[in-house]
Write an enzyme that holds these catalytic residues in place. Structure first.
Site, PDB file in Angstrom:
ATOM      1  N   ARG A  21      23.877  33.646  24.487  1.00  0.00           N
ATOM      2  CA  ARG A  21      22.760  34.418  23.929  1.00  0.00           C
ATOM      3  C   ARG A  21      23.085  33.955  22.573  1.00  0.00           C
ATOM      4  O   ARG A  21      21.801  32.952  22.721  1.00  0.00           O
ATOM      5  CB  ARG A  21      23.484  35.865  23.990  1.00  0.00           C
ATOM      6  N   ASP A  22      23.558  33.732  21.411  1.00  0.00           N
ATOM      7  CA  ASP A  22      22.928  33.032  20.319  1.00  0.00           C
ATOM      8  C   ASP A  22      23.073  32.169  20.490  1.00  0.00           C
ATOM      9  O   ASP A  22      22.646  31.420  19.215  1.00  0.00           O
ATOM     10  CB  ASP A  22      24.707  33.887  19.161  1.00  0.00           C
ATOM     11  N   HIS A 217      30.661  38.592  12.366  1.00  0.00           N
ATOM     12  CA  HIS A 217      30.095  37.066  13.056  1.00  0.00           C
ATOM     13  C   HIS A 217      29.838  36.436  12.056  1.00  0.00           C
ATOM     14  O   HIS A 217      29.171  36.558  10.981  1.00  0.00           O
ATOM     15  CB  HIS A 217      28.225  38.424  13.736  1.00  0.00           C
ATOM     16  N   HIS A 219      29.230  32.052  10.268  1.00  0.00           N
ATOM     17  CA  HIS A 219      28.611  31.439  10.599  1.00  0.00           C
ATOM     18  C   HIS A 219      29.466  30.119   9.625  1.00  0.00           C
ATOM     19  O   HIS A 219      30.124  30.098   8.849  1.00  0.00           O
ATOM     20  CB  HIS A 219      26.981  31.309  10.214  1.00  0.00           C
ATOM     21  N   CYS A 250      22.504  26.764  13.072  1.00  0.00           N
ATOM     22  CA  CYS A 250      21.650  27.674  12.194  1.00  0.00           C
ATOM     23  C   CYS A 250      20.755  27.450  11.916  1.00  0.00           C
ATOM     24  O   CYS A 250      20.303  26.760  11.506  1.00  0.00           O
ATOM     25  CB  CYS A 250      23.121  27.396  11.358  1.00  0.00           C
ATOM     26  N   ASN A 259      27.676  29.500  14.538  1.00  0.00           N
ATOM     27  CA  ASN A 259      28.004  29.823  15.157  1.00  0.00           C
ATOM     28  C   ASN A 259      29.374  29.466  14.845  1.00  0.00           C
ATOM     29  O   ASN A 259      29.775  28.365  15.140  1.00  0.00           O
ATOM     30  CB  ASN A 259      27.954  30.602  16.196  1.00  0.00           C
TER      31      ASN A 259
HETATM   32 MG    MG Z   1      25.332  33.709  14.852  1.00  0.00          MG
END
Ligand code: MG
Length: 315
Positions: A21-22, A217, A219, A250, A259
Site C-alpha cells: 500500500r504505502d 512509522h 522514514h 518519499c 519508508n
Molecule cells: Mg510511509
C-alpha cells in the site's frame, strides 16, 4: 547468529508491512494486479504477520492503487478468506463502503497532525478531519472491523517545520477517542531523531495512551529510521511499520529513500534477539528475495542497504 534478548527491550515485536500500500502508492511505476497479489502472498509466506494490501482511495488521487477491489478479489481467490483480514486503507466513508462490500475486517484511516498537511492531503482543517473520520470509524467498529489510525507529520512538517508534541498528542488522542484501536505515528518526511521519539511516547503516556496502543512509522530520508526504531524499542513500542525493500520514495522530499525497509528492521531486530513471530519469526531471506523480485518488476534497485547486501548486485 542470534543473541539473548537485551534487557529493557521488548522480547517480541510486530512488523506491520506496508509495502503493497504505502510502498506502491508512492512508486512512479504502475504494477499489474497479479504482480501485486503475488507480492502480498510472498510477504505473507515469509511470515509477516500483518500486510496492508491496498487503499480504497479515489483513483484520481492515487492511480497506482486504482485496482484495489480487483486486487482484493484476486487475493480472496488465491489465499481464501484470510485475505479479508489484510488491512486496507479507507480515506473516507466511500472507501469504507468499498471495504465493507468486499467483506474486509481490518481498515486504516489516515489523519494529519498538522494544519497544512490536513489541508493539502484531506482538503480539511486539522479540526475538521475528525468530523470526517467519525462516521467512518463508527461504522467500521459497528461492522466488527479492527480500525487502525495513521497520524502523519508527527516529527516535522515540510511546510510548518517542527510540530509541537502537545499538538501530536491531542490529534492522536482524538483519533483513538473516535474508536481506533491502534495509532501509528508517522515521521512522514523522515526528519525525526531519536531524542524526539522518547519524548513523544512519554507525552502520550502522560495523556493516558500507553505504548501498547502505539505503532511507529519511520522514514529513512535522513538515515535516522533505525536509530529512531531503537529509541522506540527502549520506550516500549512493540509495533513497527516497514516497507519491503524500502519501497515508496518519499513524496515530500527529494530523496530516493522513503519508508524504513522491512529488511533493515528485521536485520536489526535479529541482532538484538527480538522475536518477530511464532515460532521462527519472519524469514529475512524470503523477504529479501521478494524485494529483489519486486525491484526487477519496477526496474530499479531497492534502496534498502540490507537488500543490496544480501541479494547482491544483481538485485
Ligand atoms: Mg510511509
Amino acid at each position: 547468529m542470534t543473541t539473548a534478548p537485551t534487557p529493557q527491550l521488548p522480547e517480541h515485536v510486530t512488523v506491520y508491512e506496508v509495502g503493497p500500500r504505502d510502498g506502491l502508492q508512492n512508486e512512479a511505476g504502475r504494477v499489474p494486479t497479479d504482480v501485486k497479489a503475488e507480492f502480498v502472498e510472498r510477504l505473507l509466506a515469509a511470515g509477516l504477520p500483518v500486510v496492508e494490501a491496498t487503499s480504497f482511495v479515489h483513483p484520481r488521487w492515487v492511480p497506482q492503487l486504482a485496482d484495489a477491489a480487483e486486487l482484493l478479489e484476486l487475493l480472496v481467490d488465491r489465499i481464501g478468506d484470510r485475505a479479508r483480514d489484510l488491512p486496507v486503507l479507507v480515506p473516507n466513508d466511500r472507501g469504507l463502503d468499498r471495504a465493507l462490500e468486499l467483506g474486509c475486517r481490518h481498515v486504516a484511516i489516515f489523519g494529519s497532525a498538522t494544519e497544512t498537511f490536513a489541508q493539502r492531503n484531506l482538503n480539511r482543517s486539522l479540526d475538521e478531519q475528525f468530523a470526517m473520520f467519525e462516521p467512518t470509524v463508527r461504522r467500521a467498529r459497528d461492522a466488527g472491523m479492527q480500525v487502525r489510525a495513521y497520524l502523519s507529520m508527527c516529527f516535522g512538517d515540510p511546510w510548518e517545520g517542527a510540530v509541537p508534541v502537545e499538538q501530536v498528542v491531542t490529534a492522536g488522542r482524538r483519533l483513538l477517542d473516535l474508536g481506533a484501536g491502534q495509532l501509528s505515528l508517522g515521521d512522514t518526511i523522515g526528519v525525526g531523531t531519536a531524542g524526539q521519539v522518547g519524548d513523544l511516547v512519554a507525552a502520550f503516556a502522560a495523556a493516558g495512551v500507553g505504548p501498547d496502543r502505539l505503532a511507529m512509522h519511520f522514514h529513512d530520508t535522513y538515515g535516522q529510521a533505525l536509530a529512531n526504531t531503537y529509541a522506540a524499542l527502549q520506550a516500549g513500542i512493540t509495533t513497527f511499520d516497514a516497507s519491503a525493500g524500502g519501497l515508496g520514495g518519499c513524496p515530500y522530499a527529494e530523496s530516493a529513500t522513503g519508508n524504513l525497509a522491512t529488511e533493515d528492521l528485521l536485520w536489526m531486530l535479529r541482532g538484538l534477539g527480538i522475536g518477530t513471530g511464532d515460532p521462527a519469526g519472519v524469514d529475512l531471506d524470503a523477504v529479501v528475495a521478494t524485494s529483489a523480485w519486486m525491484a526487477r518488476q519496477l526496474g530499479r534497485p531497492s534502496p534498502s542497504a540490507v537488500v543490496r547486501a544480501l541479494a547482491g548486485s544483481g538485485s
